[in-house]
Design a protein around this motif. Structure first.
Motif, short mmCIF file in Angstrom:
data_model
loop_
_atom_site.label_atom_id
_atom_site.label_comp_id
_atom_site.label_asym_id
_atom_site.label_seq_id
_atom_site.Cartn_x
_atom_site.Cartn_y
_atom_site.Cartn_z
N CYS A 6 0.83 -1.21 0.00
CA CYS A 6 0.00 0.00 0.00
C CYS A 6 0.87 1.26 0.00
CB CYS A 6 -0.93 0.02 1.23
SG CYS A 6 -2.28 -1.14 1.11
N ILE A 7 1.92 1.25 0.80
CA ILE A 7 2.83 2.40 0.84
C ILE A 7 3.51 2.58 -0.52
CG2 ILE A 7 4.99 3.27 1.84
CD1 ILE A 7 4.11 1.92 4.48
N TYR A 8 3.97 1.49 -1.11
CA TYR A 8 4.63 1.55 -2.41
C TYR A 8 3.68 2.10 -3.47
CZ TYR A 8 6.94 0.02 -6.68
OH TYR A 8 7.51 -0.01 -7.92
N VAL A 9 2.46 1.56 -3.51
CA VAL A 9 1.48 2.02 -4.49
C VAL A 9 1.16 3.49 -4.25
CG1 VAL A 9 -0.93 1.78 -5.21
CG2 VAL A 9 0.48 -0.25 -4.92
N GLY A 13 1.85 6.33 -6.95
CA GLY A 13 0.69 7.09 -7.39
C GLY A 13 0.89 8.59 -7.24
N VAL A 14 1.44 9.00 -6.10
CA VAL A 14 1.69 10.43 -5.88
C VAL A 14 2.74 10.93 -6.87
CG1 VAL A 14 2.69 12.08 -4.25
CG2 VAL A 14 0.98 10.44 -3.46
N PHE A 15 3.78 10.16 -7.10
CA PHE A 15 4.81 10.56 -8.04
C PHE A 15 4.24 10.70 -9.45
CE2 PHE A 15 8.21 9.45 -11.06
CZ PHE A 15 9.09 10.48 -10.78
N SER A 16 3.43 9.72 -9.86
CA SER A 16 2.83 9.77 -11.20
C SER A 16 1.91 10.97 -11.33
CB SER A 16 2.02 8.49 -11.46
OG SER A 16 2.88 7.38 -11.42
N GLY A 18 2.07 13.75 -9.65
CA GLY A 18 2.91 14.94 -9.68
C GLY A 18 3.50 15.17 -11.06
N CYS A 19 3.94 14.09 -11.71
CA CYS A 19 4.51 14.21 -13.06
C CYS A 19 3.45 14.68 -14.05
CB CYS A 19 5.08 12.87 -13.51
SG CYS A 19 6.61 12.44 -12.65
N ILE A 20 2.25 14.15 -13.93
CA ILE A 20 1.17 14.54 -14.84
C ILE A 20 0.85 16.02 -14.67
CG2 ILE A 20 -1.30 14.23 -15.33
CD1 ILE A 20 -0.84 11.23 -14.67
N VAL A 21 0.72 16.47 -13.42
CA VAL A 21 0.40 17.88 -13.14
C VAL A 21 1.52 18.77 -13.65
CG1 VAL A 21 0.10 19.57 -11.29
CG2 VAL A 21 -1.11 17.39 -11.20
N TYR A 22 2.77 18.38 -13.41
CA TYR A 22 3.92 19.16 -13.89
C TYR A 22 3.89 19.26 -15.41
CZ TYR A 22 8.70 20.55 -14.87
OH TYR A 22 9.80 21.21 -15.34
N GLY A 23 3.61 18.15 -16.07
CA GLY A 23 3.55 18.13 -17.53
C GLY A 23 2.46 19.06 -18.07
N ILE A 24 1.29 19.03 -17.44
CA ILE A 24 0.19 19.88 -17.88
C ILE A 24 0.57 21.35 -17.68
CG2 ILE A 24 -2.17 20.59 -17.33
CD1 ILE A 24 -2.74 17.61 -16.75
N ARG A 25 1.16 21.69 -16.54
CA ARG A 25 1.56 23.08 -16.29
C ARG A 25 2.61 23.53 -17.30
NH1 ARG A 25 3.38 24.00 -10.44
NH2 ARG A 25 3.31 26.15 -11.12
N LEU A 26 3.55 22.63 -17.63
CA LEU A 26 4.58 22.96 -18.62
C LEU A 26 3.97 23.21 -19.99
CD1 LEU A 26 7.68 23.18 -18.76
CD2 LEU A 26 7.70 20.81 -19.52
N ILE A 27 2.99 22.38 -20.36
CA ILE A 27 2.32 22.55 -21.66
C ILE A 27 1.61 23.89 -21.70
CG2 ILE A 27 0.38 21.70 -23.04
CD1 ILE A 27 1.24 18.86 -22.16
#
Length: 56
Positions: A6-9, A13-16, A18-27
């Motif tokens: 559960c901790i690993y997932v 999940g949080v990392f993924s 964060g990457c998606i949000v960062y990508g959208i902001r960059l776009i």
């Protein structure tokens, strides 16, 4: 093993997310800059065209 999974997932999940949000902001940021550049160049072209019009 259940809690570790559960901790690993959760971490992945949080990392993924964060990457998606960062990508959208960059776009969005890149798109705004491109629109600004396009408008600046369009204005510059209008000025150049006006100058050529006076030469003839």
């Amino acid at each position: 093993m259940g809690t570790i999974d559960c901790i690993y997932v959760g971490i992945v999940g949080v990392f993924s997310l964060g990457c998606i949000v960062y990508g959208i902001r960059l776009i969005i940021k890149t798109r705004k800059e491109n629109i600004k550049q396009y408008n600046d160049r369009k204005e510059k072209r209008k000025i150049e065209f006006g100058n050529y019009g006076t030469k003839h």
